[in-house]
Design an enzyme around this catalytic site. Structure first.
Site, PDB file in Angstrom:
ATOM      1  CD  GLU A 195      80.457  39.807  -9.113  1.00  0.00           C
ATOM      2  OE1 GLU A 195      79.977  38.794  -8.592  1.00  0.00           O
ATOM      3  OE2 GLU A 195      79.775  40.789  -9.467  1.00  0.00           O
TER       4      GLU A 195
ATOM      5  CE1 TYR B 110      78.338  37.255 -21.995  1.00  0.00           C
ATOM      6  CE2 TYR B 110      76.017  37.562 -21.466  1.00  0.00           C
ATOM      7  CZ  TYR B 110      77.007  37.249 -22.379  1.00  0.00           C
ATOM      8  OH  TYR B 110      76.665  36.921 -23.670  1.00  0.00           O
TER       9      TYR B 110
ATOM     10  N   GLY C 120      69.691  37.532 -15.787  1.00  0.00           N
ATOM     11  CA  GLY C 120      70.042  38.897 -16.184  1.00  0.00           C
ATOM     12  C   GLY C 120      68.872  39.833 -15.910  1.00  0.00           C
TER      13      GLY C 120
ATOM     14  CG  HIS D 188      64.799  38.431  -7.997  1.00  0.00           C
ATOM     15  ND1 HIS D 188      63.865  38.849  -8.916  1.00  0.00           N
ATOM     16  CD2 HIS D 188      66.012  38.800  -8.497  1.00  0.00           C
ATOM     17  CE1 HIS D 188      64.497  39.423  -9.943  1.00  0.00           C
ATOM     18  NE2 HIS D 188      65.793  39.407  -9.709  1.00  0.00           N
TER      19      HIS D 188
ATOM     20  CE  LYS E   2      68.155  30.710  -9.218  1.00  0.00           C
ATOM     21  NZ  LYS E   2      68.663  32.074  -9.508  1.00  0.00           N
TER      22      LYS E   2
ATOM     23  CD  GLN F 118      70.269  41.376  -4.484  1.00  0.00           C
ATOM     24  OE1 GLN F 118      69.907  41.424  -5.634  1.00  0.00           O
ATOM     25  NE2 GLN F 118      69.461  41.590  -3.469  1.00  0.00           N
TER      26      GLN F 118
ATOM     27  CD  GLN G 149      79.881  51.604  -5.154  1.00  0.00           C
ATOM     28  OE1 GLN G 149      80.561  52.325  -4.429  1.00  0.00           O
ATOM     29  NE2 GLN G 149      80.181  50.367  -5.370  1.00  0.00           N
TER      30      GLN G 149
HETATM   31  P1  FAD Z   1      66.070  33.863 -11.942  1.00  0.00           P
HETATM   32  O1  FAD Z   1      66.572  32.832 -11.019  1.00  0.00           O
HETATM   33  O2  FAD Z   1      65.543  33.410 -13.254  1.00  0.00           O
HETATM   34  O3  FAD Z   1      64.928  34.675 -11.172  1.00  0.00           O
HETATM   35  C1  FAD Z   1      64.407  35.896 -11.693  1.00  0.00           C
HETATM   36  C2  FAD Z   1      63.006  36.123 -11.133  1.00  0.00           C
HETATM   37  O4  FAD Z   1      62.114  35.193 -11.746  1.00  0.00           O
HETATM   38  C3  FAD Z   1      62.876  35.902  -9.626  1.00  0.00           C
HETATM   39  O5  FAD Z   1      61.950  36.845  -9.156  1.00  0.00           O
HETATM   40  C4  FAD Z   1      62.347  34.489  -9.503  1.00  0.00           C
HETATM   41  O6  FAD Z   1      61.574  34.306  -8.332  1.00  0.00           O
HETATM   42  C5  FAD Z   1      61.477  34.388 -10.764  1.00  0.00           C
HETATM   43  N1  FAD Z   1      61.435  33.026 -11.320  1.00  0.00           N
HETATM   44  C6  FAD Z   1      62.451  32.152 -11.475  1.00  0.00           C
HETATM   45  N2  FAD Z   1      62.023  31.012 -12.050  1.00  0.00           N
HETATM   46  C7  FAD Z   1      60.701  31.170 -12.287  1.00  0.00           C
HETATM   47  C8  FAD Z   1      59.701  30.361 -12.878  1.00  0.00           C
HETATM   48  N3  FAD Z   1      59.981  29.128 -13.337  1.00  0.00           N
HETATM   49  N4  FAD Z   1      58.423  30.847 -12.960  1.00  0.00           N
HETATM   50  C9  FAD Z   1      58.127  32.087 -12.515  1.00  0.00           C
HETATM   51  N5  FAD Z   1      59.045  32.909 -11.939  1.00  0.00           N
HETATM   52  C10 FAD Z   1      60.312  32.460 -11.839  1.00  0.00           C
HETATM   53  N6  FAD Z   1      73.346  40.439 -13.927  1.00  0.00           N
HETATM   54  C11 FAD Z   1      73.988  40.612 -15.114  1.00  0.00           C
HETATM   55  O7  FAD Z   1      73.385  41.145 -16.064  1.00  0.00           O
HETATM   56  N7  FAD Z   1      75.280  40.197 -15.285  1.00  0.00           N
HETATM   57  C12 FAD Z   1      75.989  39.596 -14.287  1.00  0.00           C
HETATM   58  O8  FAD Z   1      77.139  39.243 -14.464  1.00  0.00           O
HETATM   59  C13 FAD Z   1      75.342  39.387 -13.023  1.00  0.00           C
HETATM   60  N8  FAD Z   1      75.978  38.780 -12.001  1.00  0.00           N
HETATM   61  C14 FAD Z   1      75.299  38.530 -10.838  1.00  0.00           C
HETATM   62  C15 FAD Z   1      75.963  37.834  -9.803  1.00  0.00           C
HETATM   63  C16 FAD Z   1      75.306  37.561  -8.605  1.00  0.00           C
HETATM   64  C17 FAD Z   1      76.035  36.784  -7.512  1.00  0.00           C
HETATM   65  C18 FAD Z   1      73.967  38.000  -8.416  1.00  0.00           C
HETATM   66  C19 FAD Z   1      73.256  37.738  -7.113  1.00  0.00           C
HETATM   67  C20 FAD Z   1      73.310  38.695  -9.429  1.00  0.00           C
HETATM   68  C21 FAD Z   1      73.962  38.957 -10.646  1.00  0.00           C
HETATM   69  N9  FAD Z   1      73.337  39.630 -11.681  1.00  0.00           N
HETATM   70  C22 FAD Z   1      73.982  39.828 -12.888  1.00  0.00           C
HETATM   71  C23 FAD Z   1      71.971  40.169 -11.524  1.00  0.00           C
HETATM   72  C24 FAD Z   1      70.896  39.152 -11.970  1.00  0.00           C
HETATM   73  O9  FAD Z   1      70.989  38.947 -13.365  1.00  0.00           O
HETATM   74  C25 FAD Z   1      69.539  39.734 -11.588  1.00  0.00           C
HETATM   75  O10 FAD Z   1      69.373  39.712 -10.207  1.00  0.00           O
HETATM   76  C26 FAD Z   1      68.324  39.158 -12.305  1.00  0.00           C
HETATM   77  O11 FAD Z   1      67.216  40.041 -12.071  1.00  0.00           O
HETATM   78  C27 FAD Z   1      67.909  37.783 -11.840  1.00  0.00           C
HETATM   79  O12 FAD Z   1      68.771  36.824 -12.220  1.00  0.00           O
HETATM   80  P2  FAD Z   1      68.622  35.304 -11.670  1.00  0.00           P
HETATM   81  O13 FAD Z   1      69.616  34.506 -12.371  1.00  0.00           O
HETATM   82  O14 FAD Z   1      68.596  35.261 -10.204  1.00  0.00           O
HETATM   83  O15 FAD Z   1      67.132  34.977 -12.238  1.00  0.00           O
END
Ligand code: FAD
Length: 307
Positions: free
Chosen positions: A16, A48, A107, A150, A166, A177, A213
């Protein structure tokens, strides 16, 4: 090629990178891509907007990886603060650059708590974004997962249900993560199996070479630091050379254990440091060779992930 196909010849080693800051030209990342491409990864992912890096460069950088280096690219895409048109515009640009793989994420909320960001958000959760991408296109879709849960979700069972949704919305593979204790990953994998989440999971590993970091990142994402790793940080935290050596060795040991235990993939958070990635990959070259040979024995028609 779709990354889900690569996982058929597991394990997949991926890397990455993050784009330069908005004010820096895209050229500043080209040497990093060249050096990483030498390591023959299964794919390279491009973040992103994570950690203040530019969103604008992601598509271009993914395009360079795919079209100039002929390495599969995974473009990260977040939905927070974006309208449907914003998302569709990025998907269009990705298609124009022949990118077939997207890591669909929610995000993080902006640090300044900007309410406009939420007002224009069309897709509230990553699952909503995944559903939209799946409906509109043929992208192979990755999603994020969290072996320790999370950070915002206080109930682990709810968190797993959200992860399952998902998968149900159309995610094709998962990337975790970062974590520092492999046992957390193994018990997470068991939970996925019990929950009926049957997708390849790549284990996110970050070699730690800078104490500040890692304190910042773990505060942000909630990853725990086991005693064995804490002792490294405490002992060598103020000696960059020693910390780099110990942190790289620790990550290598984690990776060897994960590969030995049958992990589908290793996703190395390179932090744009090809020399550290190279050191780690060189330490597992015979292990990669071992898996290549196994693939050839089992099915000679499979396309090998490694040369
Ligand atoms: P989600 O899957 O939507 O989950 C977010 C939270 O909402 C969780 O607590 C989940 O339990 C809850 N949730 C999900 N669905 C529901 C629902 N239907 N109802 C109620 N609660 C719900 N961030 C960036 O900005 N740019 C990046 O490029 C980036 N790359 C990443 C790459 C990896 C491999 C990882 C692990 C993380 C990355 N992140 C990045 C960070 C990520 O955006 C954050 O961890 C963010 O807080 C959650 O994203 P997610 O897609 O897991 O969210």
């Amino acid at each position: 090629m779709k990354i889900k196909e690569l996982f058929k010849n597991k394990p997949v080693i991926s890397l990455e990178i993050f784009p330069p800051k908005p004010e820096s030209p895209i050229n500043t990342i080209l040497d990093t891509i060249a050096a990483l491409s030498d390591l023959n990864p299964g794919f390279i992912s491009v973040t992103y907007g994570a950690g203040g890096s530019s969103r604008a460069h992601t598509v271009n950088i993914a395009g360079i990886i795919k079209n100039n280096y002929k390495i599969e690219a995974l473009a990260h895409l977040t939905c927070i603060g974006s309208t449907k048109d914003d998302i569709d515009n990025i998907l269009k640009q990705l298609r124009e650059n022949k990118i077939e793989n997207v890591l669909a994420l929610r995000g993080d909320f902006p640090a300044d708590g900007n309410p406009d960001c939420l007002n224009q958000t069309q897709y509230k959760y990553a699952g909503d974004l995944i559903g939209h991408i799946k409906e509109k296109s043929d992208f192979c879709i990755g999603a994020a997962c969290y072996p320790e849960g999370h950070i915002e979700c206080k109930n682990r069972i709810e968190d797993l249900k959200h992860l399952k949704s998902k998968a149900d919305c159309g995610a094709d593979f998962l990337i975790t993560q970062l974590f520092f204790d492999n046992d957390l990953f193994y018990s997470f994998k068991e939970k996925l199996e019990i929950s009926g989440v049957d997708l390849p999971v790549s284990a996110g590993i970050m070699p730690v070479i800078n104490k500040n970091q890692i304190e910042r990142i773990t505060n942000l994402c909630g990853a725990s630091i086991p005693g064995k790793f804490r002792r490294i940080l405490d002992r060598y935290g103020d000696n960059p050379a020693a910390l780099k050596e110990a942190g790289t060795a620790y990550a290598t040991e984690q990776i060897i254990d994960l590969l030995s235990s049958g992990a589908d993939g290793i996703h190395l958070y390179t932090m744009n440091r090809p020399e550290t990635a190279r050191k780690i990959i060189s330490q597992i070259s015979d292990i990669r060779g071992f898996f290549s040979e196994q693939e050839k024995c089992y099915d000679s028609s499979n396309i090998p992930v490694y040369s």
